[in-house]
Write an enzyme that holds these catalytic residues in place. Structure first.
Site, PDB file in Angstrom:
ATOM      1  N   TYR A 112     -12.491 -19.867 -20.763  1.00  0.00           N
ATOM      2  CA  TYR A 112     -12.875 -18.644 -21.477  1.00  0.00           C
ATOM      3  C   TYR A 112     -13.791 -17.767 -20.635  1.00  0.00           C
ATOM      4  O   TYR A 112     -14.638 -18.260 -19.888  1.00  0.00           O
ATOM      5  CB  TYR A 112     -13.602 -19.009 -22.777  1.00  0.00           C
ATOM      6  CG  TYR A 112     -14.045 -17.787 -23.524  1.00  0.00           C
ATOM      7  CD1 TYR A 112     -13.125 -17.053 -24.255  1.00  0.00           C
ATOM      8  CD2 TYR A 112     -15.349 -17.323 -23.447  1.00  0.00           C
ATOM      9  CE1 TYR A 112     -13.502 -15.893 -24.916  1.00  0.00           C
ATOM     10  CE2 TYR A 112     -15.745 -16.163 -24.096  1.00  0.00           C
ATOM     11  CZ  TYR A 112     -14.807 -15.455 -24.827  1.00  0.00           C
ATOM     12  OH  TYR A 112     -15.186 -14.309 -25.461  1.00  0.00           O
TER      13      TYR A 112
ATOM     14  N   TRP B 250     -14.829 -13.242 -19.637  1.00  0.00           N
ATOM     15  CA  TRP B 250     -14.403 -11.838 -19.563  1.00  0.00           C
ATOM     16  C   TRP B 250     -13.833 -11.452 -18.202  1.00  0.00           C
ATOM     17  O   TRP B 250     -13.207 -10.424 -18.072  1.00  0.00           O
ATOM     18  CB  TRP B 250     -15.586 -10.937 -19.898  1.00  0.00           C
ATOM     19  CG  TRP B 250     -15.657 -10.617 -21.351  1.00  0.00           C
ATOM     20  CD1 TRP B 250     -15.731 -11.512 -22.381  1.00  0.00           C
ATOM     21  CD2 TRP B 250     -15.630  -9.321 -21.943  1.00  0.00           C
ATOM     22  NE1 TRP B 250     -15.766 -10.842 -23.573  1.00  0.00           N
ATOM     23  CE2 TRP B 250     -15.715  -9.495 -23.337  1.00  0.00           C
ATOM     24  CE3 TRP B 250     -15.572  -8.022 -21.434  1.00  0.00           C
ATOM     25  CZ2 TRP B 250     -15.722  -8.421 -24.232  1.00  0.00           C
ATOM     26  CZ3 TRP B 250     -15.593  -6.959 -22.333  1.00  0.00           C
ATOM     27  CH2 TRP B 250     -15.652  -7.166 -23.699  1.00  0.00           C
TER      28      TRP B 250
HETATM   29  N1  LIG Z   1     -24.058  -3.468 -22.655  1.00  0.00           N
HETATM   30  C1  LIG Z   1     -23.309  -4.467 -23.145  1.00  0.00           C
HETATM   31  N2  LIG Z   1     -22.470  -4.233 -24.184  1.00  0.00           N
HETATM   32  C2  LIG Z   1     -21.742  -5.240 -24.694  1.00  0.00           C
HETATM   33  C3  LIG Z   1     -21.769  -6.550 -24.139  1.00  0.00           C
HETATM   34  C4  LIG Z   1     -22.675  -6.772 -23.054  1.00  0.00           C
HETATM   35  O1  LIG Z   1     -22.788  -7.905 -22.539  1.00  0.00           O
HETATM   36  N3  LIG Z   1     -23.414  -5.726 -22.584  1.00  0.00           N
HETATM   37  N4  LIG Z   1     -20.972  -7.542 -24.662  1.00  0.00           N
HETATM   38  C5  LIG Z   1     -19.797  -7.147 -25.436  1.00  0.00           C
HETATM   39  C6  LIG Z   1     -19.270  -8.271 -26.226  1.00  0.00           C
HETATM   40  S1  LIG Z   1     -18.393  -9.484 -25.439  1.00  0.00           S
HETATM   41  C7  LIG Z   1     -19.384  -8.352 -27.562  1.00  0.00           C
HETATM   42  S2  LIG Z   1     -18.664  -9.630 -28.426  1.00  0.00           S
HETATM   43  C8  LIG Z   1     -20.097  -7.316 -28.315  1.00  0.00           C
HETATM   44  C9  LIG Z   1     -21.009  -7.954 -29.359  1.00  0.00           C
HETATM   45  O2  LIG Z   1     -21.338  -7.018 -30.306  1.00  0.00           O
HETATM   46  P1  LIG Z   1     -22.198  -7.480 -31.551  1.00  0.00           P
HETATM   47  O3  LIG Z   1     -21.672  -8.745 -32.062  1.00  0.00           O
HETATM   48  O4  LIG Z   1     -22.301  -6.321 -32.442  1.00  0.00           O
HETATM   49  O5  LIG Z   1     -23.565  -7.719 -30.781  1.00  0.00           O
HETATM   50  P2  LIG Z   1     -24.822  -8.592 -30.967  1.00  0.00           P
HETATM   51  O6  LIG Z   1     -25.735  -7.987 -29.960  1.00  0.00           O
HETATM   52  O7  LIG Z   1     -24.564 -10.040 -30.928  1.00  0.00           O
HETATM   53  O8  LIG Z   1     -25.273  -8.281 -32.464  1.00  0.00           O
HETATM   54  C10 LIG Z   1     -25.596  -6.967 -32.891  1.00  0.00           C
HETATM   55  C11 LIG Z   1     -26.931  -6.997 -33.561  1.00  0.00           C
HETATM   56  O9  LIG Z   1     -26.883  -7.804 -34.723  1.00  0.00           O
HETATM   57  C12 LIG Z   1     -28.205  -8.139 -35.047  1.00  0.00           C
HETATM   58  N5  LIG Z   1     -28.234  -9.399 -35.760  1.00  0.00           N
HETATM   59  C13 LIG Z   1     -28.184 -10.650 -35.249  1.00  0.00           C
HETATM   60  N6  LIG Z   1     -28.279 -11.555 -36.244  1.00  0.00           N
HETATM   61  C14 LIG Z   1     -28.384 -10.861 -37.387  1.00  0.00           C
HETATM   62  C15 LIG Z   1     -28.505 -11.223 -38.753  1.00  0.00           C
HETATM   63  O10 LIG Z   1     -28.514 -12.390 -39.141  1.00  0.00           O
HETATM   64  N7  LIG Z   1     -28.570 -10.210 -39.661  1.00  0.00           N
HETATM   65  C16 LIG Z   1     -28.543  -8.905 -39.298  1.00  0.00           C
HETATM   66  N8  LIG Z   1     -28.581  -7.992 -40.275  1.00  0.00           N
HETATM   67  N9  LIG Z   1     -28.464  -8.538 -38.023  1.00  0.00           N
HETATM   68  C17 LIG Z   1     -28.367  -9.495 -37.079  1.00  0.00           C
HETATM   69  C18 LIG Z   1     -28.964  -8.246 -33.751  1.00  0.00           C
HETATM   70  O11 LIG Z   1     -30.189  -7.560 -33.851  1.00  0.00           O
HETATM   71  C19 LIG Z   1     -28.023  -7.645 -32.734  1.00  0.00           C
HETATM   72  O12 LIG Z   1     -28.647  -6.687 -31.911  1.00  0.00           O
HETATM   73  O13 LIG Z   1     -20.877  -6.487 -27.469  1.00  0.00           O
HETATM   74  C20 LIG Z   1     -20.123  -5.988 -26.376  1.00  0.00           C
HETATM   75  N10 LIG Z   1     -20.913  -4.979 -25.733  1.00  0.00           N
HETATM   76  N1  LIG Z   2     -26.795 -17.120 -27.060  1.00  0.00           N
HETATM   77  C1  LIG Z   2     -25.699 -16.353 -27.036  1.00  0.00           C
HETATM   78  N2  LIG Z   2     -24.646 -16.743 -26.299  1.00  0.00           N
HETATM   79  C2  LIG Z   2     -23.553 -15.966 -26.252  1.00  0.00           C
HETATM   80  C3  LIG Z   2     -23.484 -14.760 -26.982  1.00  0.00           C
HETATM   81  C4  LIG Z   2     -24.605 -14.378 -27.776  1.00  0.00           C
HETATM   82  O1  LIG Z   2     -24.590 -13.349 -28.476  1.00  0.00           O
HETATM   83  N3  LIG Z   2     -25.693 -15.195 -27.757  1.00  0.00           N
HETATM   84  N4  LIG Z   2     -22.364 -13.986 -26.906  1.00  0.00           N
HETATM   85  C5  LIG Z   2     -21.119 -14.661 -26.619  1.00  0.00           C
HETATM   86  C6  LIG Z   2     -20.047 -13.708 -26.329  1.00  0.00           C
HETATM   87  S1  LIG Z   2     -19.727 -12.535 -27.541  1.00  0.00           S
HETATM   88  C7  LIG Z   2     -19.293 -13.751 -25.209  1.00  0.00           C
HETATM   89  S2  LIG Z   2     -17.920 -12.728 -25.091  1.00  0.00           S
HETATM   90  C8  LIG Z   2     -19.582 -14.706 -24.128  1.00  0.00           C
HETATM   91  C9  LIG Z   2     -19.351 -14.112 -22.727  1.00  0.00           C
HETATM   92  O2  LIG Z   2     -19.243 -15.126 -21.814  1.00  0.00           O
HETATM   93  P1  LIG Z   2     -18.493 -14.923 -20.415  1.00  0.00           P
HETATM   94  O3  LIG Z   2     -17.337 -14.011 -20.592  1.00  0.00           O
HETATM   95  O4  LIG Z   2     -18.246 -16.260 -19.832  1.00  0.00           O
HETATM   96  O5  LIG Z   2     -19.622 -14.176 -19.604  1.00  0.00           O
HETATM   97  P2  LIG Z   2     -19.547 -13.322 -18.276  1.00  0.00           P
HETATM   98  O6  LIG Z   2     -20.948 -13.221 -17.800  1.00  0.00           O
HETATM   99  O7  LIG Z   2     -18.814 -12.056 -18.502  1.00  0.00           O
HETATM  100  O8  LIG Z   2     -18.781 -14.283 -17.290  1.00  0.00           O
HETATM  101  C10 LIG Z   2     -17.735 -13.879 -16.510  1.00  0.00           C
HETATM  102  C11 LIG Z   2     -17.807 -14.623 -15.184  1.00  0.00           C
HETATM  103  O9  LIG Z   2     -16.614 -14.322 -14.462  1.00  0.00           O
HETATM  104  C12 LIG Z   2     -16.931 -13.975 -13.117  1.00  0.00           C
HETATM  105  N5  LIG Z   2     -15.872 -13.055 -12.667  1.00  0.00           N
HETATM  106  C13 LIG Z   2     -15.784 -11.720 -12.780  1.00  0.00           C
HETATM  107  N6  LIG Z   2     -14.623 -11.275 -12.269  1.00  0.00           N
HETATM  108  C14 LIG Z   2     -13.962 -12.361 -11.831  1.00  0.00           C
HETATM  109  C15 LIG Z   2     -12.703 -12.566 -11.207  1.00  0.00           C
HETATM  110  O10 LIG Z   2     -11.943 -11.640 -10.973  1.00  0.00           O
HETATM  111  N7  LIG Z   2     -12.355 -13.855 -10.912  1.00  0.00           N
HETATM  112  C16 LIG Z   2     -13.168 -14.911 -11.174  1.00  0.00           C
HETATM  113  N8  LIG Z   2     -12.736 -16.126 -10.857  1.00  0.00           N
HETATM  114  N9  LIG Z   2     -14.368 -14.746 -11.738  1.00  0.00           N
HETATM  115  C17 LIG Z   2     -14.756 -13.495 -12.067  1.00  0.00           C
HETATM  116  C18 LIG Z   2     -18.305 -13.377 -13.164  1.00  0.00           C
HETATM  117  O11 LIG Z   2     -18.946 -13.535 -11.914  1.00  0.00           O
HETATM  118  C19 LIG Z   2     -18.961 -14.176 -14.303  1.00  0.00           C
HETATM  119  O12 LIG Z   2     -19.633 -15.303 -13.825  1.00  0.00           O
HETATM  120  O13 LIG Z   2     -20.931 -15.165 -24.239  1.00  0.00           O
HETATM  121  C20 LIG Z   2     -21.202 -15.721 -25.520  1.00  0.00           C
HETATM  122  N10 LIG Z   2     -22.488 -16.366 -25.487  1.00  0.00           N
HETATM  123 MO   LIG Z   3     -17.978 -11.188 -26.851  1.00  0.00          MO
END
Ligand SMILES: Nc1nc2c(c(=O)[nH]1)N[C@H]1C(S)=C(S)[C@@H](COP(=O)(O)OP(=O)(O)OC[C@H]3O[C@@H](n4cnc5c(=O)[nH]c(N)nc54)[C@H](O)[C@@H]3O)O[C@H]1N2
Ligand SMILES: Nc1nc2c(c(=O)[nH]1)N[C@H]1C(S)=C(S)[C@@H](COP(=O)(O)OP(=O)(O)OC[C@H]3O[C@@H](n4cnc5c(=O)[nH]c(N)nc54)[C@H](O)[C@@H]3O)O[C@H]1N2
Ligand SMILES: [Mo]
Length: 766
Positions: free
Chosen positions: A113, A115
């Site tokens: 898994y 991104w």
């Molecule tokens: N810049 C940037 N943007 C991103 C990403 C990133 O790594 N960097 N990641 C992307 C990805 S993979 C995803 S999945 C999305 C995630 O998007 P979201 O799931 O919307 O993001 P989160 O930041 O986990 O949660 C949003 C907010 O929910 C609030 N929250 C947490 N727990 C609770 C709760 O129990 N109750 C309430 N009311 N609020 C709560 C927190 O304050 C948090 O800031 O974002 C995407 N966008």
């Molecule tokens: N505590 C906590 N944990 C969370 C979350 C949270 O809200 N709280 N959010 C969760 C969510 S929504 C998500 S989506 C996950 C994200 O988790 P990941 O998707 O695993 O996070 P990334 O940091 O995007 O990791 C991508 C990795 O791929 C590598 N990479 C980039 N391009 C390439 C490529 O072309 N080839 C290869 N081989 N590698 C590459 C990068 O160097 C990086 O290490 O984290 C989850 N974990």
């Molecule tokens: Mo995510």
């Protein structure tokens, strides 16, 4: 191929204009036409050439010495030996053959898994899967860490979750028709910087601002004030984390009690409201009426405000939005189900500006646009192995091979994963309870990681393959829901010995005797052209004429229109529910689900149910920890870049602490602090601010895990929240990650400050 190249690149966080010195990338500037570019691209040059870039293939010393079966040493701590590409590829080809012959392809886990990066050809997981499918297959994973509870639950309630994203009501409709937006988890603008595969024009900030300017009232219901832009927000309500379901029940109780709900809507479009009403009134198993006073005790939101808010919601055109983060928590299915239930009681689902958006602000495109046509993708070919793993059960699988578990109403069994191969993800950032994952990663016979950088995941591998980054390969960008196609030239050569993953698999397939099965006789560049031609065919059917490959690769990004700019979610269903039934068992919104009730799960019964979060504060500490997405990077990607590092405090990840919580612990702004509970510990840099709810810490996800394993529990010197999270899933229904439900405490760090070692390479043996 010698084509004139455009200076553009594409990423999950937007396009960029690349500057090089002929050899190396020196800067990535904002794409000029983007109305709201972010600064994540500023990390790229530093990260490409940082000390953490993997230079050569490397093998864990004790694996090299003793072989895969006589395991010794400790993954994650051991030194490596740098080897030639030939040696690394021979070792992998040998391992694939050995595992296949002795245990079968069902012992190869490549759920992998993550991104990875944007681009249609060089998608890391697709290439790995394609390759392994030419070698007899592998165990895949299902679902994601983002909104897994929604993926599994929503088909029973309203239909496939992804359809609801595609069909989401547009913000332009909210602007014209809504009076009130109630945003659970806020509408965090920082998160809309990103969309999987790309978001070239960041339209969310202006779309929401236009709603506010038109008089729409936005209430931010979240532990963090900055989860909604200041210019949009009219009120901030900060419930206790994990209590939103109770808060929604309190609102629903008022609607029920005061006769403010819509019985005609419930009758025509839903099933099961009688059960909901009985539960709200206290006639369920718990015998507890879900009064506002009860909901205040759970959430901390005053009952009086709940009563006035429920009345306001019923008297106005109200949109309820739910951040995906709310379901990344204990019993994460429940806020989803209760959100639909509450919106159904208001009876505005399917009306312009009414109803709900689940996953609002989860990416930059939802509610602003969708793509008009499909784009070419690298085919993954057929996987003869049918076993799969719910994605967040990785530790469970490695620790308990062959054991039974339940998932989505079925009894399942963990595969016996002897080889684990990760490409394009960082489990030692994304998974919960990293000390447990560290223990779990000792179990397989062979771990292979393809990486750009020496992440904690790479350090846990036996064989590490250095790969090219997005700016080092020819490709094109076309995000899952983006409206734009972006040429991506190979702007620089992969440094040191890094290679294209495509070429790595081609060389491996050759060693295993079937190169052409993987390549179909094409180079990676030829695949880019082929996929572009496929895209052109799709576009032609949608009435869009795209240029030939050479013209495209030399030119600007190409934007195509939104197929349905005035879209209203479930409008067709509302207009004629008999002709347009939902793809649920009853064809209606299921506020009670016979199917789920039939699964007989204590942690996910047949209707929205209140469960308090699980961590015991007397065991783990009085505070809550939220770990949302970082503004300065994508998860852990580019954490070694300049922009991400500019936010660190004494090299540690910032943690937001309320002044009251800081003062009672003698913590000042800028101090290094230790976050701790029974599971783990990490250091972080204190930001003392009233932006965050009292009693709640907020630590961004993605600081590279930097464990000192000589301490117990290991001390993460850098600030990764998953050193503290628990590894229980939401429920037996969806087995989703529950990372937002953590209890802990914090104290000032008074010992010597250990240097952060996450950005230095591991130790190499000669
Ligand atoms: N810049 C940037 N943007 C991103 C990403 C990133 O790594 N960097 N990641 C992307 C990805 S993979 C995803 S999945 C999305 C995630 O998007 P979201 O799931 O919307 O993001 P989160 O930041 O986990 O949660 C949003 C907010 O929910 C609030 N929250 C947490 N727990 C609770 C709760 O129990 N109750 C309430 N009311 N609020 C709560 C927190 O304050 C948090 O800031 O974002 C995407 N966008
Ligand atoms: N505590 C906590 N944990 C969370 C979350 C949270 O809200 N709280 N959010 C969760 C969510 S929504 C998500 S989506 C996950 C994200 O988790 P990941 O998707 O695993 O996070 P990334 O940091 O995007 O990791 C991508 C990795 O791929 C590598 N990479 C980039 N391009 C390439 C490529 O072309 N080839 C290869 N081989 N590698 C590459 C990068 O160097 C990086 O290490 O984290 C989850 N974990
Ligand atoms: Mo995510």
């Amino acid at each position: 191929m010698d084509i004139k190249r455009s200076a553009l690149t594409s990423s999950h966080w937007g396009a960029g204009v690349v500057e090089t010195d002929g050899e190396r990338v020196t800067a990535v500037h904002p794409y000029p036409a983007d109305p709201a570019p972010n600064r994540i691209n500023e990390n790229i040059p530093g990260a490409l050439y940082s000390s953490s870039r993997i230079q050569r293939p490397a093998v864990r010393a004790s694996w090299l010495e003793n072989g895969p079966e006589k395991r010794s040493g400790t993954r994650g701590r051991d030194p490596f030996v740098e080897v030639s590409w030939d040696q690394a590829l021979d070792l992998i080809a040998g391992e694939i053959t050995r595992i296949r012959e002795t245990h079968g392809n069902g012992s190869i886990f490549a759920g992998s898994y993550g991104w990875s990066s944007a681009g249609r050809v060089h998608h890391a997981q697709s290439l790995l899967k394609r390759f392994l499918n030419t070698q007899g297959g592998f165990v895949r994973s299902e679902g994601n860490y983002s909104y897994n509870a929604a993926l599994v639950l929503m088909p029973y309630i309203s239909g496939p979750y992804r359809l609801s994203i595609i069909d989401s009501t547009r913000w332009s409709v909210v602007e014209k028709h809504s009076d009130l937006v109630l945003a659970f988890g806020g509408l965090a603008e920082r998160n809309t910087a990103v969309c999987d595969g790309g978001v070239t024009f960041h339209r969310f900030p202006s779309a929401v601002k236009a709603c506010a300017d038109a008089g729409v009232k936005f209430i931010n219901i979240s532990p963090l004030r900055s989860d909604m832009s200041a210019g949009v927000q009219t009120e901030w309500l900060a419930p206790k984390p994990g209590s939103d379901t109770a808060l929604m029940m309190g609102l629903a109780y008022v609607l029920l009690d005061e006769g403010l709900y819509d019985p005609d809507f419930l009758d025509r479009y839903t099933v099961g409201f009688d059960r909901v009403a009985a539960y709200l009134r206290g006639q369920g198993d718990d015998q507890t009426p879900k009064t506002p006073a009860w909901a205040e005790a759970q959430s901390g939101i005053p009952a009086e405000r709940m009563i006035s808010l429920a009345r306001e919601m019923a008297s106005k055109r109200t949109m309820i939005t739910l951040a995906a983060g709310l379901q990344r928590a204990d019993f994460g299915e429940q806020p989803l189900w209760m959100c639909v239930t509450l919106a159904a009681m208001l009876g505005q689902i399917g009306l312009p500006g009414g109803g709900y958006i689940i996953g609002a602000a989860v990416n930059g495109n939802i509610g602003t646009k969708e793509r008009l046509f499909s784009t070419g993708t690298m085919r993954q070919l057929h996987n003869p192995v049918t076993d799969f793993l719910p994605v967040a059960m990785i530790s469970e699988m490695l620790l308990h091979p062959g054991e039974e578990y339940v998932y989505d109403g079925a009894k399942m069994r963990f595969p016996d994963a002897r080889m684990v191969w990760w490409a394009g993800g960082n489990p030692f950032h994304h998974h919960q309870d990293l000390a447990r994952l560290h223990a779990a990663f000792q179990r397989p016979e062979t771990v292979i990681v393809n990486e750009i950088s020496w992440t904690a995941a790479a350090r846990h591998a036996d064989i590490v393959l250095p790969v090219a980054a997005a700016q080092e390969r020819l490709d094109f960008g076309a995000g899952k829901s983006d409206d734009t196609l972006v040429p991506m030239a190979a702007h620089a050569k992969p440094p040191f010995q890094a290679r294209l993953e495509y070429d790595i698999y081609a060389a491996l397939a050759e060693r295993l005797g079937n190169r052409d099965a993987f390549t179909e006789g094409k180079t990676a560049e030829q695949w880019a052209e082929t996929l572009w031609e496929v895209t052109r065919q799709f576009s032609a059917r949608a009435g869009v004429d795209l240029p030939d490959f050479e013209t495209f690769m030399a030119g600007d990004a190409i934007a195509v229109p939104d197929p349905s700019p005035e879209q209203v979610y479930l409008a067709d269903f509302r207009a004629d529910p008999e002709a347009n039934p939902l793809p649920t068992p009853s064809g209606k919104l299921e506020l009670y689900s016979e199917t789920i009730a039939g699964f007989d799960l204590a942690d996910c019964p047949g209707q929205a149910t209140w469960f308090p979060p699980r961590d015991d504060p007397s065991e783990h500490g009085p505070l809550f920890l939220i770990s949302g997405q970082p503004k300065t990077r994508l998860h852990s990607q580019l954490d070694d870049g300049a922009y991400s590092r500019s936010y660190k405090i004494k090299d540690r990840e910032p943690v937001l602490i309320h002044p009251t919580d800081a003062e009672s612990r003698g913590i000042a702004d800028g101090d290094v602090v230790e976050l701790f509970n029974r599971r783990g510990r990490c250091l972080a840099g204190a930001v003392v601010t009233d932006e965050v709810r009292q009693g709640c810490l907020f630590l961004w996800t993605g600081a590279w895990y930097d464990p000192d394993f000589s301490q117990n529990p290991p001390l993460d010197r850098h600030g990764n929240p998953n050193s503290l999270t628990h590894d229980r899933r939401t429920s037996g229904l969806s087995q989703s990650p529950a990372s937002h439900s953590v209890r802990l405490d914090v104290r000032r760090w008074t010992s010597d400050l250990p240097p952060v070692q996450a950005f230095s390479p591991p130790i190499f043996k000669r």
